[in-house]
Design an enzyme around this catalytic site. Structure first.
Site, short mmCIF file in Angstrom:
data_model
loop_
_atom_site.label_atom_id
_atom_site.label_comp_id
_atom_site.label_asym_id
_atom_site.label_seq_id
_atom_site.Cartn_x
_atom_site.Cartn_y
_atom_site.Cartn_z
N ASP A 1 1.38 -7.72 2.45
CA ASP A 1 1.44 -6.29 2.12
C ASP A 1 2.87 -5.80 1.89
O ASP A 1 3.43 -5.08 2.71
CB ASP A 1 0.77 -5.50 3.25
CG ASP A 1 0.40 -4.08 2.84
OD1 ASP A 1 0.94 -3.60 1.81
OD2 ASP A 1 -0.40 -3.45 3.54
N HIS B 1 0.82 -1.22 0.00
CA HIS B 1 0.00 0.00 0.00
C HIS B 1 0.86 1.27 0.00
O HIS B 1 0.35 2.33 -0.32
CB HIS B 1 -1.05 -0.03 1.13
CG HIS B 1 -0.55 0.29 2.50
ND1 HIS B 1 -0.25 -0.68 3.43
CD2 HIS B 1 -0.33 1.47 3.12
CE1 HIS B 1 0.13 -0.10 4.55
NE2 HIS B 1 0.10 1.20 4.41
N SER C 1 4.15 2.30 8.37
CA SER C 1 3.93 1.31 7.32
C SER C 1 5.23 1.09 6.58
O SER C 1 5.90 2.05 6.20
CB SER C 1 2.87 1.80 6.34
OG SER C 1 1.62 1.47 6.83
N1 ARG Z 1 -4.73 0.47 7.63
C1 ARG Z 1 -3.48 0.58 6.94
C2 ARG Z 1 -2.98 2.03 6.98
O1 ARG Z 1 -3.51 2.82 7.70
C3 ARG Z 1 -3.56 0.06 5.55
C4 ARG Z 1 -4.34 0.92 4.60
C5 ARG Z 1 -4.33 0.42 3.18
N2 ARG Z 1 -5.27 -0.65 2.97
C6 ARG Z 1 -6.61 -0.50 2.74
N3 ARG Z 1 -7.36 -1.56 2.61
N4 ARG Z 1 -7.17 0.67 2.63
O2 ARG Z 1 -2.36 2.61 6.13
N1 GLU Z 2 -1.22 1.42 7.50
C1 GLU Z 2 -0.58 2.47 8.26
C2 GLU Z 2 0.40 3.28 7.43
O1 GLU Z 2 0.21 3.44 6.26
C3 GLU Z 2 0.06 1.86 9.43
C4 GLU Z 2 -1.00 1.46 10.33
C5 GLU Z 2 -1.02 2.33 11.54
O2 GLU Z 2 -1.62 3.41 11.51
O3 GLU Z 2 -0.40 1.88 12.50
O4 GLU Z 2 1.34 3.86 7.94
#
Ligand code: ARG
Ligand code: GLU
Length: 764
Positions: A248, A114, A681
Site C-alpha cells: 500500500d 489509498h 495512513s
Molecule cells: N482500512 C484502511 C483505512 O482505514 C484502508 C482503507 C482503504 N482500503 C480499502 N480496501 N478500502 O484507511
Molecule cells: N487506513 C487508515 C487511514 O487511512 C489507517 C488505519 C487506521 O485507522 O488505523 O488513515
C-alpha cells in the site's frame, strides 16, 4: 497494580522524580492550568509504554526515558527540535487527511496507495489506466501535477493556553467561551509575520491550547504507483485484517520555487530540498524490536465514560452496521451478477465497507477486552477517591454522574443522527445527488434567472461524472430497504409535515411511494432529457424538481437534520465539553499516575511500541511478519481482489529480490503495538535510530477499538515493509533511479543475520 489497573514499573517512579526536578528547575509559574499539564506529564511514568499518541515537543520531558528503555537510540531532540533540523522536518501532512514522509534530498515523498488513490484515479483513463496498471515517471518531466493537493510540514508548535483562554471565566456559557477563545486565537494568528500557515488547536477538551505553524507546499507531483493488484492487494476482503499482503504505497515529489519556498504549480518550480529527509534502513525488524510511528492521527475518544462505550457497543455500532449490511448486500448481489456494476460500484463499495468492517472489529475488541467493565471499575475508584477527599468532593462530586446521564439522555438523538447519515446522506445516492441542487434552487427562488441559467448549464455539464457510476435500480432497492429505518429513527420534534405523513404510511404504502418516487425522479429517470432541460429551461427544470417527491423527501430530511437534529446535538456537545474538560482535570488529580495523552486531533504525534504478534482468539496466534510466499498463496487469477501481475509471479519464481530480501524470502508486511488511527495512513514506521523501516497503512480488525480503548493484547498497527516498497520500485517497476536518490542504510551482515522470525510473545 495501581488503581486504574495498569502495572507500574519501578523505573517509572525514578522517571517521575526526574521529571518533577526538571519541571521545577524550569521555574514554571504554576497556575491551575499549568498544574494540570504538570500533572499530565508527571502521570505518564506509570503507563503501559505502548499506548498513546504523544506531542512531539514534549517527548523529551514525557516519553524519552521510556522510549530509550524500549530500544530507542536517538534523543528527543532528534525527533523534534526548534533550533536544528530533526525528524519532524521530514513528516508531511498529505492533503490534510493522510501522512507522508520525505525520503530524498530532492523532495521525494512516500505515502500510501489509498492516500494517493484519488490522484492516481484522476490521471487514469481507459487508455492509461494507472489504477489498474500502475504509473511510473521515469524522469522529472513525466511526473504528473495534482491541483489542490497540499503537503504541509510543521515548523514549530508551542503552548498558548494562557493567551487562548484570556478573559475566559469558569462560569461563561459555552457559546460565549468559544467566541472569546476564537477571538483570542484570531489575534494570536494575526500577530504572526512569517510566510507560514497557522492554527491553534484545543487539546484535552480545551484544557490546553497549542499553536502550530506549518509550511504548506502546493506543487506536489505524482511520481509512481504500483498497480492496484499490488497497492490494494486483497482489497476489501483483507482490509483491516492480519495477516496482510498489501503493497500500500505511492510516491510523490514536492516542488518549490527557486528559493526553496512553497509556490503554486509552475514549470519553473524545482524539487524541494527538505531540511531533513529520512534514511532508509534495509535491516528489517524482528519480534520485540522498538518502532515508532510519526504522523497526523485524526480522531480518538479515549476519555468517554463507561456508559457511552456501552452505547457504542450495544447501540451505535450495531445500528450503523445493520444499515450497511443491508446496503452492501444489495450492492454485492448485483456486483457479482454484473461486471459493469462491479466496476461502477467498486470504489463506493470500498468506501461503505471500510467503516462497516471497522465497526464490527471495534465491537468485537471492546467486548473481548471488557472495555465497559474496565471503565466501570476505574469510575468506581474515581468516585471513591472523590468521596474521601474534601477538596475533590467540593470540586468534582456529581461530575461523572452528570456527564454519564447527559450521554444517555442524548442517546436517541445520537441514534437519529447516525441513522439519517447512514440511510439518507451516505446510504442513498439520489438524496445525496439532489442535495447538490440546493444552490440552483436558491437562485430559482431568489428570481436570479440569469445566474440560474449559467449555473444550471455548468451543473448539467458536470452530471456525467454522477451518471457514469450510478445504477438507478440499485439505488431504488437501497431506498426500499433504508427509508423505513430512517422513518423509524426520525423522531426529534418538531418533525416536518412531510416526514410525519410518511411515518403514518404502512409498509405497502411506503413500497409504492418509493417505486413511484424513482419512476418520477427527474435527474435519474432520463439523464439526457434532464441535462437538456437544465440547459434549455432551467426555471422549469428546478420548478419541477422542487415539486417532486424525491426533492421533498430529500429536503425534509435535510432541513430536519440541519435545523433540529444538529443544533440539539451541538447543545449537548457544548454541555458535554464542559463536563469532559473538567473530568479530565479531575482524572489527572485523582489518579496522578493515570496516563493522560491528548486525544488525536489531526496534529503531529509520535506513537511508539514494539514489533509484536498477538492472539486474536483462543488457540490462534499471529506472527509478526508476512512474506511474498503469502502473497502467492492468496493469488486467484482473474479475481478483482487477489489477481497478480505476471511480472510479480516471474520475480517470485526466479527469487529475484536483490538486496531487499530477508535471507531467501521477500518480506511484505509487519505489525507492532504502535497506537495509531485514521490519518496515520502513510506515516513512517521508524526504527530505534529514526530510520525508515516501513509505512503504516492499517490496523488489525480486533484492535480497531483503540480509538476508545487501547489494549495492548489486541491492538496492532499494520505496516508495509520498506524493503517490499523498494523491491517493487526497483525490481518490479524498473524505477531504480528513485532508490538511487535515497540514502540507504545497509546494516552489517552480522547484524542482519538474525534469528528466524517466529511467533512473537503476546502482550508485554
Ligand atoms: N482500512 C484502511 C483505512 O482505514 C484502508 C482503507 C482503504 N482500503 C480499502 N480496501 N478500502 O484507511
Ligand atoms: N487506513 C487508515 C487511514 O487511512 C489507517 C488505519 C487506521 O485507522 O488505523 O488513515
Amino acid at each position: 497494580m495501581n488503581p486504574v489497573g495498569y502495572p507500574i514499573n519501578a523505573r517509572s517512579k525514578i522517571y517521575l522524580t526526574i521529571t518533577i526536578a526538571n519541571m521545577l528547575s524550569m521555574k514554571l509559574l504554576v497556575t491551575r492550568m499549568q498544574a494540570f499539564i504538570l500533572a499530565l506529564l508527571v502521570s505518564i511514568g506509570s503507563l503501559q509504554a505502548k499506548e498513546g499518541m504523544w506531542i512531539p515537543y514534549l517527548i523529551g520531558a514525557v516519553n524519552a526515558d521510556d522510549m530509550t528503555a524500549m530500544g530507542m537510540e536517538i534523543s528527543a531532540e532528534d525527533i523534534y527540535s526548534i533550533n536544528n533540523s530533526s525528524l519532524k522536518d521530514a513528516i508531511v501532512h498529505f492533503g490534510g487527511g493522510c501522512t507522508a514522509e520525505l525520503i530524498s534530498k530532492k523532495g521525494l515523498l512516500l505515502t500510501n496507495h489509498h492516500c494517493g488513490y484519488s490522484q492516481i484515479q484522476s490521471h487514469s483513463s481507459l487508455k492509461n489506466d494507472y489504477l489498474k496498471n500502475g504509473f511510473w515517471a521515469m524522469n522529472g518531466k513525466e511526473e504528473l501535477k495534482n491541483p489542490g493537493l497540499t503537503a504541509a510540514i510543521v515548523k514549530y508548535m508551542r503552548e498558548v493556553t494562557n493567551q487562548a483562554l484570556m478573559g475566559v471565566t469558569a462560569t461563561m456559557p459555552a457559546a460565549e467561551r468559544e467566541a472569546k477563545i476564537q477571538e483570542n486565537i484570531k489575534s494570536i494568528v494575526e500577530a504572526q509575520k512569517e510566510p507560514y500557515e497557522y492554527e491553534v488547536k484545543a487539546f484535552y477538551y480545551g484544557n490546553q491550547y497549542i499553536f502550530i505553524a506549518k509550511e504548506v507546499f502546493k506543487d506536489v507531483r505524482l511520481v509512481g504507483a504500483p498497480p492496484s493488484s499490488i497497492g490494494k492487494y486483497g482489497a476489501d476482503t483483507d482490509n483491516w485484517v492480519w495477516p496482510r499482503h498489501t503493497g500500500d504505497f505511492s510516491i510523490f515529489r514536492v516542488y518549490a520555487d527557486k528559493e526553496n519556498q512553497p509556490a503554486e504549480y509552475s514549470e519553473e518550480n524545482v524539487p524541494y530540498t527538505p531540511l531533513r529527509h529520512l534514511m532508509v534502513n534495509l535491516g528489517g525488524t524482528k519480534p520485540n524490536d522498538f518502532t515508532m510511528v510519526y504522523g497526523f492521527p485524526g480522531t480518538t475518544n479515549e476519555y468517554l465514560p463507561s456508559n457511552e462505550i456501552a452505547n457504542i457497543v450495544n447501540d451505535y455500532d450495531p445500528a450503523r452496521i445493520a444499515v450497511r449490511d443491508a446496503l452492501l448486500a444489495i450492492l454485492d448481489k448485483k456486483m457479482r451478477e454484473n461486471d459493469e456494476t462491479r466496476i461502477k460500484y467498486a470504489s463506493k463499495y470500498a468506501r461503505i465497507s471500510n467503516a462497516w468492517k471497522k465497526w464490527q472489529g471495534e465491537v468485537l475488541g471492546l467486548t473481548a477486552t471488557d472495555a465497559v467493565g474496565k471503565k466501570q471499575k476505574m469510575e468506581e475508584q474515581f468516585e471513591e477517591a472523590i468521596a474521601k477527599n474534601d477538596v475533590f468532593t467540593k470540586e468534582y462530586s456529581g461530575l461523572l454522574k452528570q456527564m454519564k446521564s447527559l450521554y444517555d439522555e442524548r442517546k436517541p438523538l445520537t441514534l437519529e443522527r447516525y441513522m439519517y447519515l447512514e440511510t439518507m446522506y451516505y446510504g442513498n445516492e439520489l438524496v445525496k445527488h439532489l442535495l447538490g441542487y440546493r444552490g440552483l434552487v436558491k437562485l430559482y427562488e431568489d428570481g436570479k434567472d440569469e445566474e440560474l441559467a449559467t449555473e444550471a448549464a455548468k451543473f448539467a455539464d458536470r452530471l456525467d461524472g454522477f451518471y457514469k457510476d450510478y445504477d438507478v435500480e440499485l439505488d431504488r432497492q437501497a431506498m426500499q430497504a433504508l427509508l423505513p429505518v430512517y422513518l423509524k429513527a426520525a423522531s426529534t420534534e418538531p418533525l416536518p409535515e412531510y416526514l410525519k405523513g410518511l411515518k403514518g404510511k404502512s409498509p405497502e404504502q411506503i413500497e409504492k411511494y418509493v417505486n413511484n418516487l424513482y419512476a418520477k425522479a427527474l435527474p435519474v429517470k432520463d439523464s439526457e432529457a434532464w441535462k437538456q432541460m437544465l440547459k434549455e429551461n432551467p426555471k422549469k427544470a428546478i420548478k419541477s424538481l422542487n415539486k417532486s417527491d424525491a426533492m421533498k423527501l430529500t429536503m425534509a430530511g435535510w432541513d430536519h437534520f440541519i435545523n433540529v437534529v444538529n443544533p440539539k446535538t451541538r447543545d449537548y456537545e457544548d454541555k458535554l465539553d464542559v463536563l469532559q474538560r473538567k473530568y479530565l482535570l479531575a482524572l489527572s488529580e485523582v489518579f496522578p499516575t493515570k496516563m493522560m495523552y491528548p486525544d488525536a486531533n489531526s496534529t503531529l504525534r509520535v506513537a511508539y511500541g514494539k514489533v509484536h504478534g498477538y492472539e486474536p482468539r483462543d488457540g490462534v496466534e499471529y506472527a509478526t511478519h508476512t512474506y511474498l510466499d503469502g502473497v502467492i498463496e492468496k493469488y486467484i487469477p482473474g479475481d478483482y481482489e487477489f489477481d497478480l501481475p505476471q511480472k510479480m509471479l516471474n520475480l517470485y519464481n526466479t527469487k529475484d529480490y536483490g538486496r531487499y530480501a530477508d535471507g531467501d524470502k521477500m518480506p511484505v508486511c509487519f505489525i507492532a503495538s504502535n497506537h495509531t488511527t485514521g490519518g496515520n495512513s502513510g506515516s513512517p514506521a521508524l526504527n530505534g535510530r529514526g530510520e525508515l523501516i516501513g509505512l503504516n497503512f492499517d490496523r488489525t480488525w480486533e484492535g480497531t477499538m483503540s480509538d476508545y480503548n487501547y489494549d495492548v493484547s489486541l491492538c496492532r498497527n499494520i505496516m508495509v515493509d520498506i524493503r517490499y516498497v523498494l523491491f517493487i520500485v526497483d525490481k518490479f517497476a524498473g524505477a531504480g533511479y528513485l532508490v538511487d536518490e535515497m540514502d540507504i542504510v545497509v546494516p552489517a551482515i552480522e547484524e542482519k543475520k538474525k534469528e528466524p522470525v517466529d511467533m512473537a510473545p503476546v502482550g508485554n
